[in-house]
Design a protein around this motif. Structure first.
Motif: not given
Length: 818
Positions: A687, A690, A703, A705, A747, A750-751, A755-758, A760
């Motif tokens: 994070r 980025r 993408h 990630l 999902d 991941t959250m 981590f962010p959603i790969r 959306p």
């Protein structure tokens, strides 16, 4: 050199004009006499006279002082002057620093001699430095009442430069091994006057010489002149240096500029430094004899005035008159030279404000300070201050714009306020350093490489860290015990509990803690000392002002605990509620929360404290030694075998979105979570990277990630049900609802892992299918648009008419029934 007589030169110039052609000549503008009017002839004659005078003045050779003798400089003087003007001094303003420093040394010498021989002071008992400038004559004069110089001393001190030779001198500057004590005796520093002057005149009177002598030299000339001062003994004792300024040195004829320079370089010189300033005052206007006679005549008229009448005195007519007076510029005391036991806290705070005022960077008072004398191979005195407020540049993270907080002095004369005497992580430290062991005449770049500076810097860093440590160990004053109060019935009155006192170090650390963490990265030599000064929030700290040190954390570790558990993230609230914390809460294990962006870099560089390694709980490999190791292995083996079909299917389904799917040994309530590999970057670090404003190859929407490790909780009903939902035959198509469930599980994991959603878009499509199924919606086609009937237009509301205020009459208040 040939000396032209003015009359002969003027005749030659007139002759040259007479032989010019009758027509106008080039751009000069001369014309035949018959073509010119009387006014033009007069103007032409005046222009010719002025041009002749300028030519005469230009041709007039230098005239040395009357009765003086010429002396040659040493052979290498021209090389030395070239070094001084073109190499050593990048800032011309330093010439005034050099002259004031030399004057201060001369005053110190006569003061020292007068201790045993008071009669040496004679009639000149005031030890002072005076500076004056004359814009009309374009001169700047520095005068002192110091020890002065005899004729022989003028020749010796001002006529010899670098007796060991220019080559050896330059070499000595490079390695810092030269003895620069000569600078206080008119060495190289004196010659910085030729940075701004075409001619320098030095008048001096010594107690060892009956006469006052004058030394004079032109800029660039190979010789100088010394002789008796034709003015006689005007000084009594001391030295007067007059600079005849160059055309490009007009700024040194400004009172404000000179004040600024004196305050900057010589603010703390022991002896008073005064500048002659112009003051305008109102004085009665002087009257001529005729006006006086008229007034006396008027006063003589026979006018009877009764005793009761007052005679009005006529106010005198006033006029403005310019006068000169000397204004002392260096009024602030150099408290670092005093015994620290004699200095009050108020004086220390006042001096801190003086430092900040001169730099224009003061915010609040000093939090704490240290005053010390460093003795050894290098001796110096210093005061270091901890500020209570963060400078704006540091608040914004612009370390390049941070002004250095330390001012370097040599015998109370400012050398520079731009030296990097502190590493960047201590750039907020303010203070002064004064050393007698430093050369006064070398520029910042040369001195920065000096061995002496490196030794001073090392000692200053050690003292600064010690200052911060003392603040952290300062004891809070105990609360005064109050007697219990009782009411009329004898019951104890319960008072509101007073808020807990906050330690001053915690208040200070909240503002400057990031700098200390940077120091752990930048300064490996002091890493261990700095780590003891760090403070962290943890899973066992409560409230805004409660922190834990690494020493305290290690002291209360469980007996079986071998590592320091850390959890990097965005906020304390988010970290406390994370699924990663379940196993640690169950085992009552403390976890340090790292919410500063620099924490990731700090941990990556430091890696351990007191022999205990840092362990990021968001990464794989977290183990607890409080359980039966053999039992844990057997359990893991059974779970791995039981859930092999699910882990195999999920890895195939997720593809490159995960590195692998494993059975977790640490999850408590969560069905699954995404962790990072032990040697990879955490979700928090990803994070941060980025978010870098100047990060290349990390454009939004890419993408790229990292793929994490999916850990499944074998005891969670979601995971067990998902295993049961898989068909026994691997070739059989898995229902879409099971796939969506598996993806939703990813999902969630991941959250939970930070981590962010790969993707959306795919995530939204899955959630749409879940909502459609739960709501029993067969089709997602939109309903037909409605067509409501037209409505009749409603009449507009009448506008409110304001009364005519011009003809409006207020009612009589007496008629109102109150």
């Amino acid at each position: 050199m040939v000396r032209f007589h003015k009359l002969a030169l003027g005749l030659a110039f007139a002759t040259a004009l007479s032989v010019m052609p009758s027509s106008r000549i080039g751009n000069i503008g001369f014309a035949h006499a018959s073509e010119m009017t009387e006014d033009e002839k007069t103007a032409e004659a005046a222009a010719a006279e002025k041009a002749a005078e300028e030519l005469i003045n230009a041709a007039e050779p230098y005239k040395p002082p009357e009765g003086s003798t010429a002396f040659e400089y040493e052979a290498e003087v021209h090389k030395m002057l070239d070094i001084v003007v073109n190499s050593l001094y990048t800032n011309k303003d330093v010439f005034l620093r050099e002259l004031i420093s030399n004057a201060s040394d001369a005053l110190d010498k006569i003061r020292f001699l007068s201790v045993t021989k008071p009669d040496l002071l004679g009639d000149v008992k005031d030890l002072k430095i005076e500076i004056e400038h004359d814009p009309d004559l374009r001169t700047l004069t520095i005068r002192d009442t110091g020890v002065g110089m005899s004729k022989d001393e003028l020749i010796k001190n001002l006529g010899t430069v670098a007796r060991s030779g220019t080559t050896n001198f330059v070499k000595a500057l490079g390695d810092g091994s030269a003895d620069m004590s000569m600078i206080g005796m008119f060495g190289v520093g004196f010659y910085s006057t030729f940075l701004v002057a075409d001619k320098v005149t030095v008048a001096s009177k010594s107690n060892d010489d009956d006469a006052q002598h004058v030394w004079e030299s032109l800029n660039g000339e190979p010789s100088f002149h010394v002789g008796p001062d034709p003015r006689g003994n005007t000084l009594g004792r001391g030295t007067e240096i007059t600079l005849h300024l160059r055309e490009d040195a007009d700024q040194y004829l400004s009172t404000n500029k000179l004040k600024e320079m004196i305050r900057h370089y010589s603010e703390f010189v022991t002896h008073p430094v005064s500048l002659r300033v112009t003051k305008t005052i109102q004085v009665p206007k002087e009257k001529d004899e005729f006006e006086d006679d008229e007034e006396k005549k008027d006063e003589g008229d026979d006018i009877e005035v009764s005793e009761d009448e007052d005679v009005e005195e006529k106010e005198p007519e006033m006029e403005e008159v310019a006068t000169y007076e000397y204004e002392q510029i260096n009024t602030d005391p150099a408290i670092w030279a005093r015994d620290k036991d004699e200095i009050t806290d108020e004086e220390y705070q006042d001096f801190y404000m003086v430092l900040g005022k001169s730099e224009g960077t003061m915010y609040g008072q000093a939090e704490d300070w240290t005053h010390f004398n460093a003795e050894g191979n290098i001796n110096f005195k210093s005061i270091l201050y901890l500020p209570s407020e963060v400078p704006p540049a540091l608040q914004q993270g612009n370390l390049e714009q941070m002004k250095t907080g330390l001012r370097l002095y040599v015998r109370k004369v400012l050398i520079s306020d731009e030296f990097d005497l502190m590493p960047r992580y201590l750039s907020f430290i303010k203070g002064v350093v004064d050393s007698d062991d430093l050369p006064l005449n070398v520029n910042r770049e040369t001195l920065q490489e000096s061995k002496i500076i490196k030794i001073i810097k090392k000692k200053l860093v050690r003292k600064a860290i010690e200052l911060i440590r003392n603040l952290s160990k300062k004891e809070l004053p105990e609360d005064e015990s109050e007697e219990a109060e009782v009411d009329a019935d004898g019951n104890v009155i319960v008072k509101e509990e007073k808020p807990k006192k906050v330690h001053p170090y915690i208040t200070w650390y909240k503002k400057f803690g990031l700098s200390l963490k940077m120091g752990c990265i930048d300064d490996p030599a002091n890493k261990d000392k700095l780590q003891k000064l760090l403070r962290f929030k943890s899973s066992k700290t409560e409230g805004e002002d409660e922190y834990v040190s690494l020493e305290e954390y290690v002291a209360r570790m469980n007996d079986w605990q071998k590592e320091i558990y850390i959890y990097p993230g965005e906020s304390i609230k988010q970290l406390k509620e994370s699924s990663f914390m379940d196993a640690f809460i169950d085992r009552d294990v403390e976890v340090l929360f790292l919410t500063d962006a620099i924490d990731e870099y700090y941990v990556a560089n430091v890696r351990e404290f007191d022999g205990k390694k840092f362990r990021d709980i968001t990464k794989e490999g977290v183990k607890f030694s409080d359980e039966d190791e053999d039992l844990a292995k057997r359990r893991n083996k059974v779970y791995t075998e039981k859930f092999r079909p699910l882990t195999k299917y999920l890895k195939k389904l997720y593809g490159t979105d995960v590195q692998r799917v494993t059975i977790s040994k640490r999850l408590g309530k969560a069905p699954a979570i995404i962790s990072s590999s032990e040697w990879g970057q955490s979700a928090n670090m990803e994070r941060i990277m980025r978010a870098q404003a100047f990060a290349h190859g990390m454009a939004p929407g890419d993408h790229n990630l990292p793929a994490g490790i999916m850990e499944l909780n074998p005891r969670h009903p979601f995971v067990i049900k998902l295993l049961e939902s898989l068909p026994e035959d691997e070739e059989t198509e898995v229902p879409q609802s099971v796939k969506d469930t598996a993806w939703i599980l990813l999902d969630m994991a991941t959250m939970s892992g930070g981590f962010p959603i790969r993707d959306p878009k795919k995530y939204a499509a899955r959630m749409t299918r879940v909502l459609q199924s739960n709501l029993g919606v067969e089709s997602l086609d939109l309903a037909d648009e409605i067509d409501p009937p037209e409505e009749e237009d409603e009449p507009e509301e009448p506008a409110f008419d304001m009364p005519d205020m011009e003809n409006f009459e207020m009612p009589d208040l007496e008629d109102l029934d109150m």
